[in-house]
Enzyme design. Structure first.
Site, PDB file in Angstrom:
ATOM      1  N   CYS A   1      79.551   6.068 146.175  1.00 49.51           N
ATOM      2  CA  CYS A   1      78.098   6.117 146.380  1.00 49.51           C
ATOM      3  C   CYS A   1      77.600   4.822 147.021  1.00 49.51           C
ATOM      4  O   CYS A   1      77.484   3.796 146.342  1.00 49.51           O
ATOM      5  CB  CYS A   1      77.419   6.360 145.035  1.00 49.51           C
ATOM      6  SG  CYS A   1      75.621   6.328 145.123  1.00 49.51           S
TER       7      CYS A   1
ATOM      8  N   CYS B   1      74.287   3.542 145.608  1.00 45.95           N
ATOM      9  CA  CYS B   1      74.414   2.880 144.304  1.00 45.95           C
ATOM     10  C   CYS B   1      75.024   1.492 144.449  1.00 45.95           C
ATOM     11  O   CYS B   1      74.549   0.526 143.858  1.00 45.95           O
ATOM     12  CB  CYS B   1      75.325   3.691 143.368  1.00 45.95           C
ATOM     13  SG  CYS B   1      74.965   5.436 143.301  1.00 45.95           S
ATOM     14  N   ASP B   2      76.102   1.384 145.221  1.00 48.23           N
ATOM     15  CA  ASP B   2      76.919   0.169 145.168  1.00 48.23           C
ATOM     16  C   ASP B   2      76.852  -0.715 146.414  1.00 48.23           C
ATOM     17  O   ASP B   2      77.364  -1.838 146.387  1.00 48.23           O
ATOM     18  CB  ASP B   2      78.383   0.558 144.903  1.00 48.23           C
ATOM     19  CG  ASP B   2      78.512   1.269 143.554  1.00 48.23           C
ATOM     20  OD1 ASP B   2      77.702   0.974 142.662  1.00 48.23           O
ATOM     21  OD2 ASP B   2      79.409   2.119 143.399  1.00 48.23           O
TER      22      ASP B   2
HETATM   23  C1  LIG Z   1      80.714   5.184 139.386  1.00 47.33           C
HETATM   24  C2  LIG Z   1      79.329   5.753 139.598  1.00 47.33           C
HETATM   25  C3  LIG Z   1      78.279   4.904 139.813  1.00 47.33           C
HETATM   26  C4  LIG Z   1      76.984   5.393 139.999  1.00 47.33           C
HETATM   27  N1  LIG Z   1      75.968   4.516 140.189  1.00 47.33           N
HETATM   28  C5  LIG Z   1      74.706   4.977 140.302  1.00 47.33           C
HETATM   29  C6  LIG Z   1      73.624   4.073 140.464  1.00 47.33           C
HETATM   30  O1  LIG Z   1      73.808   2.862 140.517  1.00 47.33           O
HETATM   31  N2  LIG Z   1      72.382   4.607 140.582  1.00 47.33           N
HETATM   32  C7  LIG Z   1      72.140   5.944 140.544  1.00 47.33           C
HETATM   33  O2  LIG Z   1      70.979   6.357 140.629  1.00 47.33           O
HETATM   34  N3  LIG Z   1      73.163   6.833 140.438  1.00 47.33           N
HETATM   35  C8  LIG Z   1      74.431   6.384 140.309  1.00 47.33           C
HETATM   36  N4  LIG Z   1      75.466   7.269 140.195  1.00 47.33           N
HETATM   37  C9  LIG Z   1      75.179   8.713 140.326  1.00 47.33           C
HETATM   38  C10 LIG Z   1      74.615   9.317 139.026  1.00 47.33           C
HETATM   39  O3  LIG Z   1      75.500   9.027 137.957  1.00 47.33           O
HETATM   40  C11 LIG Z   1      74.437  10.806 139.204  1.00 47.33           C
HETATM   41  O4  LIG Z   1      73.584  11.056 140.303  1.00 47.33           O
HETATM   42  C12 LIG Z   1      73.821  11.448 137.939  1.00 47.33           C
HETATM   43  O5  LIG Z   1      74.635  11.206 136.819  1.00 47.33           O
HETATM   44  C13 LIG Z   1      73.669  12.953 138.140  1.00 47.33           C
HETATM   45  O6  LIG Z   1      73.168  13.508 136.968  1.00 47.33           O
HETATM   46  P1  LIG Z   1      73.372  15.058 136.621  1.00 47.33           P
HETATM   47  O7  LIG Z   1      72.818  15.222 135.252  1.00 47.33           O
HETATM   48  O8  LIG Z   1      72.872  15.890 137.710  1.00 47.33           O
HETATM   49  O9  LIG Z   1      74.952  15.275 136.610  1.00 47.33           O
HETATM   50  P2  LIG Z   1      76.113  14.576 135.785  1.00 47.33           P
HETATM   51  O10 LIG Z   1      75.762  13.181 135.402  1.00 47.33           O
HETATM   52  O11 LIG Z   1      77.339  14.788 136.592  1.00 47.33           O
HETATM   53  O12 LIG Z   1      76.188  15.419 134.441  1.00 47.33           O
HETATM   54  C14 LIG Z   1      76.616  16.754 134.446  1.00 47.33           C
HETATM   55  C15 LIG Z   1      77.217  17.070 133.098  1.00 47.33           C
HETATM   56  O13 LIG Z   1      77.495  18.462 133.047  1.00 47.33           O
HETATM   57  C16 LIG Z   1      78.694  18.652 132.322  1.00 47.33           C
HETATM   58  N5  LIG Z   1      79.276  19.948 132.689  1.00 47.33           N
HETATM   59  C17 LIG Z   1      79.983  20.266 133.809  1.00 47.33           C
HETATM   60  N6  LIG Z   1      80.370  21.549 133.772  1.00 47.33           N
HETATM   61  C18 LIG Z   1      79.907  22.067 132.595  1.00 47.33           C
HETATM   62  C19 LIG Z   1      79.995  23.341 131.962  1.00 47.33           C
HETATM   63  N7  LIG Z   1      80.655  24.354 132.527  1.00 47.33           N
HETATM   64  N8  LIG Z   1      79.408  23.499 130.748  1.00 47.33           N
HETATM   65  C20 LIG Z   1      78.721  22.482 130.153  1.00 47.33           C
HETATM   66  N9  LIG Z   1      78.608  21.251 130.719  1.00 47.33           N
HETATM   67  C21 LIG Z   1      79.191  21.045 131.914  1.00 47.33           C
HETATM   68  C22 LIG Z   1      79.572  17.482 132.740  1.00 47.33           C
HETATM   69  O14 LIG Z   1      80.577  17.211 131.766  1.00 47.33           O
HETATM   70  C23 LIG Z   1      78.548  16.353 132.857  1.00 47.33           C
HETATM   71  O15 LIG Z   1      78.471  15.587 131.666  1.00 47.33           O
HETATM   72  C24 LIG Z   1      76.757   6.799 139.993  1.00 47.33           C
HETATM   73  C25 LIG Z   1      77.836   7.670 139.778  1.00 47.33           C
HETATM   74  C26 LIG Z   1      79.108   7.164 139.577  1.00 47.33           C
HETATM   75  C27 LIG Z   1      80.258   8.103 139.337  1.00 47.33           C
END
Ligand SMILES: Cc1cc2nc3c(=O)[nH]c(=O)nc-3n(C[C@H](O)[C@H](O)[C@H](O)COP(=O)(O)OP(=O)(O)OC[C@H]3O[C@@H](n4cnc5c(N)ncnc54)[C@H](O)[C@@H]3O)c2cc1C
Length: 305
Positions: free
Chosen positions: A135, A138-139
């Site tokens: 990302c 992010c980084d």
């Molecule tokens: C290393 C890293 C650094 C980052 N740094 C930043 C940053 O600095 N700033 C920023 O804004 N964003 C950052 N991000 C991005 C940010 O983490 C994501 O945009 C955010 O977490 C997305 O949220 P979400 O809830 O949509 O999905 P996710 O956080 O991916 O959560 C989805 C959840 O759904 C669960 N899931 C999947 N399939 C199923 C299923 N079938 N049944 C039940 N549960 C399920 C998963 O286990 C997961 O816990 C970073 C990401 C990473 C990997």
């Protein structure tokens, strides 16, 4: 799992799901959230999040995840530690199957996120968070005046390379083919950017470094010759893989596997909402995921009434 029809079932306990849960529970909707892994989702992998409002000194991702969970729990969140395996709709009622059993609800918010496609090369896993990133938004700011590499040949890779030149002094753009798969406007912008050097047709074969990324080893896709680049970071932009397999029989997905919604996070199936990184066009940030979660919860409230 209780034998009742919940107002709403939330699939996924990342920032989108936990924010949706906070809003739903606070609004007295009977809510059940499914999460098979660590609550908080992908933020758990982030060492420092510097662009989430309210934390001027940044916050460790694990800490932010714990705070999001605590906040939703304060309003009575009920969690099920299980993965949803399929969702069907019978009349107005959704039937949710999971690894822990089945349940029913009147609305569903899908917030299961998406995974970044990995290269699967030596050093990638070991140096993740130590210069290997998925990302640039992010980084990127962590690599001011550094040399970095971006791997990928699509719109995302080119846009990330262009974005990174705001911080890095040099950006290598690595692609295994000579042609890029990006729109002409992005391609032209990259071509005009003097800080970007295209390195084609090369594929990354390993990432090296002791405690931080130091080198990227490349192999020429035509003649197999090797090349080494001295870089401080490697940004991998070779695609995403949304967690939508369990929805294939319920809703048509976009070509990239994401779910299309309207501005209320409503999908084409009445009562089914999608929020966060799983959504078509998401900017894949914590703030957008949280915003989607809040919007979807309010849309569910309106749908149910
Ligand atoms: C290393 C890293 C650094 C980052 N740094 C930043 C940053 O600095 N700033 C920023 O804004 N964003 C950052 N991000 C991005 C940010 O983490 C994501 O945009 C955010 O977490 C997305 O949220 P979400 O809830 O949509 O999905 P996710 O956080 O991916 O959560 C989805 C959840 O759904 C669960 N899931 C999947 N399939 C199923 C299923 N079938 N049944 C039940 N549960 C399920 C998963 O286990 C997961 O816990 C970073 C990401 C990473 C990997």
């Amino acid at each position: 799992m209780e034998d009742k029809v919940y107002d709403v079932v939330i699939v996924g306990g990342g920032p989108a799901g936990l924010t949706a849960a906070l809003y739903c529970c606070r609004d007295n909707m009977s809510t059940l959230l499914f999460e098979p892994m660590l609550m908080g989702g992908m933020v758990n992998e982030a060492t420092l999040i510097e662009n989430y409002p309210g934390f001027p000194n940044g916050i460790n991702g694990y800490e932010l995840a714990a705070t999001l969970l605590e906040h939703a729990k304060k309003f009575g969140l009920k969690e099920e530690i299980a993965a949803v395996t399929s969702i069907k709709k019978d009349g107005d009622i959704f039937e949710i199957s999971s690894t822990a059993g089945n349940c029913k609800s009147r609305a569903v918010i899908v917030a299961a996120g998406s995974n970044k496609v990995k290269l699967g090369i030596p050093g990638e896993k070991e140096l993740a968070g130590k210069g290997v990133s998925y990302c640039a938004t992010c980084d990127g700011p962590f690599f001011r005046d550094c040399s970095v590499a971006v791997i990928g040949g699509g719109n995302t890779a080119l846009a990330e390379a262009d974005h990174l030149t705001k911080f890095a002094s040099k950006v290598y753009l690595i692609h295994r083919r000579n042609e890029f798969r990006a729109t002409s406007i992005v391609t032209e912008r990259v071509a005009a950017n003097e800080k970007i050097e295209k390195v084609t047709p090369y594929k990354a074969v390993s990432i090296e470094g002791k405690d931080q990324v130091e080198r990227l080893i490349l192999e020429n896709a035509s003649d197999g010759s090797k090349k080494e680049l001295t870089v401080d970071a490697v940004f991998v932009a070779v695609g995403i893989s949304p967690n939508t397999d369990f929805l294939k029989d319920l809703i048509p997905l976009e070509e990239d596997g994401t779910i299309r919604t309207d501005t209320n996070m409503a999908t084409s199936v009445p009562g089914l909402f999608a929020a966060g990184d799983i959504r078509y066009g998401s900017i894949r940030q914590v703030i957008s995921a949280a915003g989607d979660g809040a919007t979807s919860a309010i849309a569910v409230k309106n749908y149910l009434s």
